[in-house]
Scaffold this active site. Structure first.
Site, PDB file in Angstrom:
ATOM      1  N   LYS A  87       0.822  -1.213   0.000  1.00 51.17           N
ATOM      2  CA  LYS A  87       0.000   0.000   0.000  1.00 51.17           C
ATOM      3  C   LYS A  87       0.855   1.261   0.000  1.00 51.17           C
ATOM      4  CE  LYS A  87      -3.796  -1.932   2.823  1.00 51.17           C
ATOM      5  NZ  LYS A  87      -4.906  -2.052   1.873  1.00 51.17           N
ATOM      6  N   GLY A 146      -8.424  -8.261   5.307  1.00 49.59           N
ATOM      7  CA  GLY A 146      -7.375  -7.504   5.984  1.00 49.59           C
ATOM      8  C   GLY A 146      -7.101  -8.101   7.335  1.00 49.59           C
ATOM      9  N   SER A 147      -7.715  -7.500   8.346  1.00 46.20           N
ATOM     10  CA  SER A 147      -7.470  -7.936   9.718  1.00 46.20           C
ATOM     11  C   SER A 147      -8.157  -9.258  10.027  1.00 46.20           C
ATOM     12  CB  SER A 147      -7.989  -6.856  10.672  1.00 46.20           C
ATOM     13  OG  SER A 147      -7.721  -5.578  10.153  1.00 46.20           O
TER      14      SER A 147
END
Lengths: 187, 294
Positions: free
Chosen positions: B81, B235-236
């Site tokens: 990112k 993601g998490s």
């Protein structure tokens, strides 16, 4: 004529569009029973490790291998080529091992090295075919039963062995249907 | 003639990721767990969004060493990112050789008006979008892949659902909009007319669109796929859960078999605790990551 396209992960939709444009019935294969009654199988591009994981978890590896050994025509592109290979350099990842070839994964480099190039493929005629190579493999050695159909800078990028066809590039990402038609002639 | 970094090649890698799961990882060990579980790519980060949210302050591109170690650990594509508008972070990521850059609202934006001009880069970009106008603006800037924004780091899928439904609904409406109205629609959306016209004619986005932002369970992944996503970012949701390897494998299976409730029921069993969730209303508006980007 019914052609199955392995739809575990990857560019299966593009293969289905290309096959339908060739005038055959093409359908997604996600589970072992969907392999029944198909006349040919396409293993699309994607990530070979992800596709192998899904083939294993859903009990399809042995069935695809058995169908291939029994003469089912199979066309693998990119990750599909890796899955068809007997040997994968520096990797113990699961494979079908139906073709007597050794492949090197990501052989041209990472994504920034991905490219397009015109390929001379004598069996498809004089007009070159636009090859789209994405983190592509190539064949580093091929056994005596394997016919090399195209090379790029001396690297083997298209091979056939009996009913099996394997390309390092992605014919499904262009509008050129010749390679799909060449495969369908194996049925 | 050999041509690198073409639109076909940039968009092509996204096509290869379809039907797959892209997982956030912060260490080589996590990257190997993700690859073994069947991830089609990993996102190399210093912190997952839930931890970025907890830490507060300015979130920036990861240290190159973190990214390079993850690139060494796996054979699947590695994404990283950069901040919105921070084209130098993007140049650095391209120099490192990452396979895809996520110009991401999870990090603190570096430019309040402009996203990166992504056309000159050889490496492809993925960007977040909450609606069709935003999606087409990102494509106009050169994004070769899209994802919903959702609300990252929450384990709450509601925002991703909202964004996916909105985009799909706007596409459906465009297909029945008469041609003479498309110019006004483009103006209203703030999107280039040519792209609006293309979507109206083809009935779909010109690039792959994944779901992201709040996906925490196999059922969440299958929900987003049934709503029309081409694939899933988690993601998490994986490495903040009790049993990451098992959950990762289950989400991979659910993404492929999203239309098969029998399989979904099977893979959803005994996964242990998911990541703790966050109610969107509990997040102050200025802390909502989805509001970043323009």
């Amino acid at each position: 004529m019914r052609v199955g396209v392995l739809a575990a992960q990857g560019a299966f939709r593009e293969h289905i569009i290309a096959l339908r444009a060739c005038g055959v019935d093409a359908s997604e294969v996600r589970k072992a029973e969907q392999l029944d009654g198909i006349d040919a199988l396409v293993l699309p591009g994607g990530e070979s490790t992800a596709i192998a994981r899904l083939l294993q978890d859903f009990g399809m590896f042995d069935k695809v291998r058995a169908l291939g050994e029994a003469g089912l025509p199979i066309f693998g592109t990119c990750a599909g080529m890796v899955l068809l290979a007997k040997e994968i350099e520096r990797s113990g990842q699961p494979r079908l091992g139906l073709m007597d070839i050794t492949v090197r994964r990501n052989a041209f480099g990472r994504q920034v090295e991905s490219f397009e190039a015109d390929l001379d493929i004598p069996v498809l005629g004089k007009e070159p075919l636009r090859g789209v190579f994405i983190r592509a493999p190539y064949v580093t050695s091929a056994g005596p039963g394997v016919r090399v159909l195209a090379t790029l800078d001396d690297k083997i990028v298209l091979v056939e062995q009996g009913k099996f066809l394997a390309a390092a590039f992605h014919p499904e990402l262009t509008d050129d249907l010749r390679l799909h038609q060449y495969f369908l002639a194996k049925i | 003639m050999v041509e690198k970094g073409t639109w076909t090649v940039k968009k092509g890698l996204a096509e290869m990721l379809k039907g797959g799961v892209i997982m956030d990882v912060t260490t080589p060990e996590q990257a190997r767990i993700a690859e073994e579980a069947g991830a089609c790519a990993v996102m190399a980060l210093e912190r997952v969004p839930a931890d970025i949210r907890a830490a507060g302050g300015v979130a920036r591109m990861a240290d190159p060493t973190v990214i390079l170690r993850i690139m060494d650990a796996v054979t699947i594509p590695v994404m990283a990112k950069c901040r919105i508008g921070h084209f130098v972070e993007a140049q650095i990521l391209e120099a490192l050789g990452v396979d895809y850059i996520d110009e991401s609202e999870v990090l603190t934006p570096a430019d309040e008006h402009h996203h990166i001009n992504k056309h000159p880069f050889k490496v492809p970009f993925v960007c977040g979008a909450r609606n069709l106008g935003e999606a087409l603006r990102r494509i106009a800037e050169g994004a070769a892949m899209l994802r919903t924004k959702g609300e990252p780091g929450t384990g709450n899928v509601v925002e991703a659902v909202r964004h996916m439904r909105l985009v799909m609904d706007e596409i459906r409406r465009l297909t029945v909009t008469p041609p003479e109205e498309l110019v006004a629609v483009a103006k209203e959306m703030g999107a280039p007319y040519e792209l609006v016209k293309q979507v109206a004619e083809e009935g779909r986005l010109p690039v792959v669109n994944f779901a992201a932002g709040g996906i925490a369970t196999p059922a969440d992944a299958a929900l987003m796929m049934q709503l029309g996503a081409d694939g899933i970012f988690v993601g998490s949701g994986i490495f903040k859960s009790a049993d990451p390897a098992k959950r990762a494998r289950a989400i991979v299976a659910a993404t492929t078999h999203y239309n098969d409730p029998q399989v979904l029921a099977e893979v959803s069993r005994d996964l242990g605790e998911p990541m703790p969730g966050l109610e969107i209303a509990a997040i102050a508006p200025h802390e909502r990551m989805q509001e970043r980007g323009w």
